[in-house]
Design a protein around this motif. Structure first.
Motif, mmCIF file in Angstrom:
data_model
loop_
_atom_site.group_PDB
_atom_site.id
_atom_site.type_symbol
_atom_site.label_atom_id
_atom_site.label_comp_id
_atom_site.label_asym_id
_atom_site.label_seq_id
_atom_site.Cartn_x
_atom_site.Cartn_y
_atom_site.Cartn_z
ATOM 1 N N ALA A 1 34.370 92.691 58.761
ATOM 2 C CA ALA A 1 33.510 93.513 57.901
ATOM 3 C C ALA A 1 34.304 94.452 57.016
ATOM 4 C CB ALA A 1 32.535 94.317 58.763
ATOM 5 N N GLU A 2 35.550 94.752 57.398
ATOM 6 C CA GLU A 2 36.453 95.573 56.580
ATOM 7 C C GLU A 2 35.842 96.921 56.227
ATOM 8 O OE1 GLU A 2 37.436 93.128 53.264
ATOM 9 O OE2 GLU A 2 38.955 91.990 54.378
ATOM 10 N N GLY A 3 35.270 97.580 57.206
ATOM 11 C CA GLY A 3 34.776 98.938 57.014
ATOM 12 C C GLY A 3 33.376 99.049 56.481
ATOM 13 N N GLY A 4 32.661 97.945 56.304
ATOM 14 C CA GLY A 4 31.293 97.975 55.790
ATOM 15 C C GLY A 4 30.280 97.709 56.893
ATOM 16 N N MET A 5 29.403 98.678 57.158
ATOM 17 C CA MET A 5 28.414 98.489 58.223
ATOM 18 C C MET A 5 27.391 97.431 57.837
ATOM 19 S SD MET A 5 27.588 99.374 61.255
ATOM 20 C CE MET A 5 28.379 100.945 61.572
ATOM 21 N N ARG A 6 26.992 97.377 56.586
ATOM 22 C CA ARG A 6 26.013 96.368 56.172
ATOM 23 C C ARG A 6 26.573 94.964 56.356
ATOM 24 N NH1 ARG A 6 25.033 97.959 51.213
ATOM 25 N NH2 ARG A 6 26.461 96.537 50.182
ATOM 26 N N ASP A 7 27.853 94.763 55.982
ATOM 27 C CA ASP A 7 28.478 93.462 56.178
ATOM 28 C C ASP A 7 28.538 93.109 57.660
ATOM 29 O OD1 ASP A 7 28.787 93.384 53.497
ATOM 30 O OD2 ASP A 7 30.963 93.544 53.468
#
Length: 604
Positions: free
Chosen positions: A197-203
């Motif tokens: 996800a590289e720091g993205g909660m939505r991803d």
């Protein structure tokens, strides 16, 4: 009721629900409680970090609206998508209602998402309103690219930089979501999802949705790897271990198995970068390691790779990542990467060993007279260790006044056969002596004197097709080599790295296949192999001699093929250079060679 994606179901409704943005949420909460809110805000940061969610929460909180209230029911909160409404006319339609008082709430709040997509005219239309806004209007601008927003807009807003969410925080939130959904999960699977996800909660929530659908309501490591296209930690460790030990064929086989399993090439490179990072931190800050690999295994590789090697490998990986975005042949680029990494490590190890060998050999020269003795000696080999490569002590390169023919004779005379150790592998010597390629200045000059531009153009244009029929190892090796000069008789092929050149000079099978392929394409078959750095130097020297009118006619047939001794001399250049620097200057050895030791006297 229709199914809703997890990122919609678990979208934050209050500042307390937001993950990983504590500084921003606390600042906004304090501003609301103390009635010190500004008229314009800019929320910037990577995707999926909570910018739009924070804007909606702020709009509700500043108006005292309950969190459970549906956004569509609040007429005084206006959302505007600048990505699809970037024209100045669209902005004017929105701003035409700014002067009207709110219908129900205390403030009318405009949320402009992806604000960087607005046109210059739309920005200019917005600027006037931001300069002198009505007292009951607030603007919240959200963007992933704040550098595209005009500075005149930036200077009139309060800026909040949303950071990437920590992987551990994402994994913990995913665990809470799965517990509420009553779904079993493996903790390592959540770590894999969080890394991707590289720091993205939505991803992260979107990927989790896919994993749940793939695994029939069970989140396992295997399912997470399949959905994300990631490679197992075991495979990554095996691959990196093979590369570190310069076992390129084994590394290529592992790479082939990974790609056949359907793993994503970009994700594979990212995983290797992440693993190298963890190796670098294994002995420094083990608490920051993200990989699921055992700490002892990471520390074992950390003992074999120094920080300079890790940095160089990451540079190569970063270059390949950029190239993968522009090609459909990802497997070829990954094979090229594998060979480069293996040769890079092998070259560093060879350089270290050569330096150590040069230091040991310096003390073995007892007197200046021994420098002029062309006989080459063999270093003693301990019975309990593997025999070291025998050292060739070659005479220095000829001075400028010496003719090309004398240089040619010196190539035969000054590099003498090595006295073989009893443990030396004779089959290797036969392989080297049967080499079908040439190298060095004389061979390059012979090609340049009869150079044909059209032949070189045909060679370059057909090179990729020509090597496509080779096996994986040979194809990967030749992919980072290219024709740089050609005559009717021969072809100069330059390699990016000296270590790759050494391998090609030793590989007679590769040379035979290359000659056969060149013959099929009606191209010159006399091979001259050289490193790119040496090629640039030799070409510059040839041009210099050509302008000065001092070039000598050289026939390629008079230049000998590469012998075992020359390959070993190339491999131990560092040893020879270091020894010459300590022993005597070049002019002294040349004078002693021409006039004898009795006549030449060295005066410091």
């Amino acid at each position: 009721m229709a199914y809703q994606a997890l990122y919609r179901v678990y979208r934050p409704r209050t500042f307390e629900d937001m993950i990983g943005q504590e500084v921003i949420t606390q600042t906004l909460k304090n501003a609301i409680e103390t009635h010190q809110t500004g008229h314009a805000y800019l929320f910037s940061g990577p995707r999926g970090t909570g910018k739009t969610s924070a804007a909606k929460i702020f709009a509700r909180e500043v108006n005292g609206i309950a969190p459970e209230t549906d956004d569509s029911q609040i007429s005084d909160i206006v959302e505007f998508d600048a990505a699809s409404n970037s024209r100045v006319e669209d902005m004017r339609d929105i701003l035409s209602n700014v002067d009207y008082a709110p219908i129900e709430a205390e403030f009318k709040v405009y949320i402009i998402d992806e604000v960087h997509m607005l046109s210059n005219s739309a920005f200019n239309a917005l600027l006037k309103t931001l300069e002198e806004p009505p007292a009951n209007v607030k603007f919240i601008l959200a963007t992933t690219e704040p550098q595209k927003v005009p500075v005149t807009i930036l200077s009139r807003t309060q800026r909040f930089e949303f950071k990437r969410i920590d992987g551990q925080a994402i994994a913990a939130h995913l665990a809470d979501v799965l517990k509420q959904q009553h779904i079993d999960f493996d903790q390592d699977a959540l770590r894999i999802i969080a890394n991707v996800a590289e720091g993205g909660m939505r991803d992260a929530l979107s990927i989790l949705d896919q994993v749940i659908a793939f695994g029939t309501d069970t989140v396992t490591v295997d399912n997470a790897l399949q959905v994300t296209g990631s490679t197992t930690t075991t495979q990554l460790m095996q691959y990196l271990t093979a590369v570190t030990n310069s076992q390129t064929p084994e590394a290529l086989k592992l790479l082939h198995d990974i790609l056949v399993a359907g793993k994503d090439a970009q994700r594979f490179v990212s995983d290797i970068i992440g693993l190298l990072r963890d190796i670098m931190l294994a002995n420094i800050a083990p608490e920051l390691i993200k990989s699921t690999a055992p700490l002892n295994d990471l520390r074992t590789l950390a003992q074999q790779l120094n920080s300079q090697q890790i940095q160089a490998m990451m540079g190569e990986l970063d270059d390949i990542q950029k190239q993968l975005l522009q090609t459909m042949q990802s497997d070829v680029y990954l094979e090229l990467l594998t060979v480069k990494l293996g040769m890079m490590i092998q070259g560093d190890q060879s350089h270290t060993e050569s330096t150590q060998h040069a230091t040991r050999n310096t003390s073995s020269f007892a007197s200046p007279e021994s420098l002029n003795d062309p006989t080459v000696t063999t270093q003693p080999v301990s019975s309990d260790t593997q025999p070291d490569t025998t050292t060739v002590i070659a005479e220095p390169t000829q001075n400028e006044g010496v003719s090309a023919q004398e240089n040619l004779e010196a190539t035969h005379d000054t590099v003498k056969p090595i006295a073989q150790s009893s443990q030396y592998d004779e089959s290797e010597a036969v392989s080297h002596n049967n080499s079908l390629a040439r190298t060095g200045q004389l061979a390059v000059f012979a090609i340049l004197q009869a150079a044909k531009r059209d032949t070189l153009s045909r060679s370059k244009s057909t090179w990729a097709t020509l090597i496509s029929t080779f096996n994986v190892a040979h194809q990967a090796l030749l992919t980072i080599a290219s024709p740089v000069a050609a005559s009717q008789e021969g072809l100069v092929v330059a390699f990016d790295y000296p270590a790759l050149l050494d391998q090609a000079l030793k590989d007679v099978v590769l040379q035979e296949k290359l000659i056969a392929a060149l013959r099929e394409q009606n191209l010159p078959t006399a091979l001259v192999l050289i490193s790119k750095d040496d090629w640039q130097q030799e070409r510059a020297e040839y041009v210099k001699q050509l302008k000065a009118g001092t070039t000598q006619t050289i026939s390629l047939s008079d230049v000998p093929y590469v012998s075992q001794q020359e390959v070993l001399t190339t491999a131990t250049d560092a040893t020879i250079t270091a020894t010459d620097a300590v022993i005597a200057p070049k002019v002294v050895t040349e004078a002693q060679k021409l006039f004898g030791n009795d006549i030449v006297t060295v005066v410091d």
